[in-house]
Motif scaffolding. Structure first.
Motif, PDB file in Angstrom:
ATOM      1  N   ARG A 139       0.837  -1.206   0.000  1.00 60.38           N
ATOM      2  CA  ARG A 139       0.000   0.000   0.000  1.00 60.38           C
ATOM      3  C   ARG A 139       0.868   1.251   0.000  1.00 60.38           C
ATOM      4  N   GLN A 143       1.065   4.112  -3.041  1.00 57.72           N
ATOM      5  CA  GLN A 143       0.898   5.543  -2.852  1.00 57.72           C
ATOM      6  C   GLN A 143       2.123   6.319  -3.341  1.00 57.72           C
ATOM      7  N   LYS A 146       2.091   6.524  -7.039  1.00 54.78           N
ATOM      8  CA  LYS A 146       1.001   7.363  -7.517  1.00 54.78           C
ATOM      9  C   LYS A 146       1.373   8.840  -7.518  1.00 54.78           C
ATOM     10  N   GLN A 201      -5.948  15.458  -6.382  1.00 56.89           N
ATOM     11  CA  GLN A 201      -6.605  14.557  -5.434  1.00 56.89           C
ATOM     12  C   GLN A 201      -7.911  15.155  -4.926  1.00 56.89           C
ATOM     13  N   GLU A 206     -13.713  10.908  -4.883  1.00 58.96           N
ATOM     14  CA  GLU A 206     -13.653   9.451  -4.670  1.00 58.96           C
ATOM     15  C   GLU A 206     -12.989   8.728  -5.834  1.00 58.96           C
ATOM     16  N   GLN A 207     -12.892   9.356  -7.010  1.00 58.25           N
ATOM     17  CA  GLN A 207     -12.227   8.721  -8.141  1.00 58.25           C
ATOM     18  C   GLN A 207     -10.710   8.643  -7.958  1.00 58.25           C
ATOM     19  N   TRP A 208     -10.190   9.368  -6.985  1.00 61.60           N
ATOM     20  CA  TRP A 208      -8.746   9.381  -6.778  1.00 61.60           C
ATOM     21  C   TRP A 208      -8.216   8.009  -6.364  1.00 61.60           C
ATOM     22  N   HIS A 209      -9.010   7.224  -5.635  1.00 63.12           N
ATOM     23  CA  HIS A 209      -8.534   5.954  -5.108  1.00 63.12           C
ATOM     24  C   HIS A 209      -8.217   4.967  -6.222  1.00 63.12           C
ATOM     25  N   THR A 210      -8.910   5.054  -7.346  1.00 63.16           N
ATOM     26  CA  THR A 210      -8.655   4.149  -8.461  1.00 63.16           C
ATOM     27  C   THR A 210      -7.943   4.836  -9.622  1.00 63.16           C
ATOM     28  N   TYR A 261      -3.890  12.176 -14.399  1.00 58.26           N
ATOM     29  CA  TYR A 261      -4.438  10.984 -13.748  1.00 58.26           C
ATOM     30  C   TYR A 261      -5.688  10.542 -14.491  1.00 58.26           C
TER      31      TYR A 261
END
Length: 432
Positions: A139, A143, A146, A201, A206-210, A261
């Protein structure tokens, strides 16, 4: 301890961990409602067990002794006047005493109010600890990959340069530069600030996680045909690097790249866009970088191919001047090319000239062709092209074509002579 009323408020993961501690069999495949039911059963069983244990540990009341019985029988001593006697003498009615049955009535505690016994911490095996540590490491690595930011701010000043970190006096901004290496390869380098990544970000929510860090290759076409820019392909990249090589097809073509992104729903959050470049025709007076030599050794050609001499290439010129520590030529207002004044007057003038021989022709597509005894591959229409060295001497090159059955043959002889002479350097006066 979680009560029965709070069980439904817990998540399925928390209920599974609690069921695991209680030793519920098959908790892996249970749904949330099933987990709540099984946990309630275990809690009721534990409360009954705790109540039974507490009842056994409470000492029983001892019967009254004979001495106490005799003491109760002796009531010869005059009794003190009670409140009822005094009130009767005064003519006041005596207060009613509480009923013995009512005074003995007490509220019986519920079994649900009995606290559950504390559970011991679940035992975790060494294998589970290793798996959790590996998942945590992955994890953190995800990050890190990313994060596209390549520089940090130290004391308000931009720090850049990767391993050779140095303090830069230029303003800290986002930029991406696209370079042409040859007809089929492009190279891009970028500099992204940490604030831009944080803004992306926040904007993607919420789209940032994927979201995946992506280089978007854009084919630049003709504005008149409504094909100004079309998405050629998206290239996933990762943080920790600041340059990338891109393979392209169909030269000559014009390209630019955008970095940002890409969300799982297809939305692309762009951080910055590059300059426009055009790939050259293969073999069109260009020497291919077969060994990927450093840009500094051939910076003039790469700078010109990447559009450095055109207007609007400020980021490209700034990137070259920063990396190579020299001024790049540019076009002034009069249209002439200017460069570093220190390079205008040189003690030595380098001039390397070479030549090569190109033999081309066309024959029947089913025939076979040989040039100087070496077979040549034909195209579908029977055309062929051969590039050869041209040394300083006379050469005789026979070109032979033969039918498939070998019954017919034609030969053409080419005689070529090269004579190269390097002249002495001539000093020109400024007046001339």
């Amino acid at each position: 301890m979680i009560s029965n009323a709070d069980l439904s408020l817990q998540t399925r993961k928390e209920l599974a961990e609690l069921a695991k501690n209680y030793g519920v069999a098959g908790w892996h495949s249970m749904r949330k409602d099933d987990l709540v039911t099984e946990i309630k059963k275990v809690q009721r069983r534990l409360r009954r067990k705790a109540a039974t244990t507490a009842k056994k540990q409470t000492p029983a009341a001892k019967p009254a002794s004979s001495t106490a019985k005799r003491a109760t029988r002796k009531s010869s001593a005059p009794a003190l006047p009670t409140e009822s006697t005094v009130s009767a003498s005064r003519g006041t009615p005596a207060p009613r005493s509480a009923s013995p049955a009512r005074s003995k009535t007490r509220k019986t505690p519920s079994r649900n109010d009995i606290p559950l016994p504390e559970l011991s911490e679940p035992k975790v095996s060494a294998k589970t600890l290793r798996i959790r540590a590996e998942m945590r490491r992955r994890r953190e690595l995800m990050q890190k990959h990313k994060d596209l930011s390549t520089s940090t701010l130290v004391g308000g000043t931009a720090m850049s340069g990767g391993t050779s970190t140095h303090r830069s006096s230029s303003p800290h901004s986002d930029r991406i530069v696209l370079l042409v290496r040859d007809s089929y390869w492009l190279q891009t380098s970028w500099e992204i600030t940490r604030n831009s990544v944080q803004r992306a970000q926040s904007a993607m929510a919420e789209q940032w996680h994927t979201a995946v860090p992506t280089l978007r290759l854009l084919a630049v076409g003709d504005v008149a045909s409504n094909r100004a820019e079309t998405v050629s392909r998206d290239i996933p990249v990762h943080g920790g690097v600041s340059n990338w090589y891109i393979d392209v097809q169909d030269p000559p073509s014009r390209y630019r790249v955008a970095i940002g992104y890409l969300a799982s729903n297809g939305d692309f959050h762009c951080l910055c866009r590059s300059n426009v470049v055009e790939t050259p025709v293969p073999g069109d007076c260009e020497r291919l970088d077969e060994h990927w030599e450093d840009i500094a050794e051939d910076y003039e050609r790469i700078y010109a191919l990447s559009g450095g001499l055109e207007s609007g290439s400020a980021d490209l010129r700034a990137a070259f001047e920063e990396r190579l520590q020299r001024r790049m030529p540019h076009v002034n207002e009069s249209g002439s090319t200017t460069g570093d004044p220190s390079l205008l007057r040189q003690s030595k003038l380098r001039l390397d000239v070479d030549a090569e021989l190109i033999v081309f022709g066309k024959t029947d597509p089913t025939a076979s062709v040989m040039v100087s005894g070496h077979p040549v591959k034909l195209q579908e229409d029977g055309a062929f092209t051969v590039r050869m060295e041209l040394p300083d001497k006379r050469q005789v090159l026979p070109v032979t074509a033969e039918t498939r059955d070998g019954l017919r043959q034609r030969t053409t002889v080419i005689a070529v002579e090269r004579n190269t002479k390097a002249m002495d350097t001539v000093e020109l006066h400024e007046n001339n």
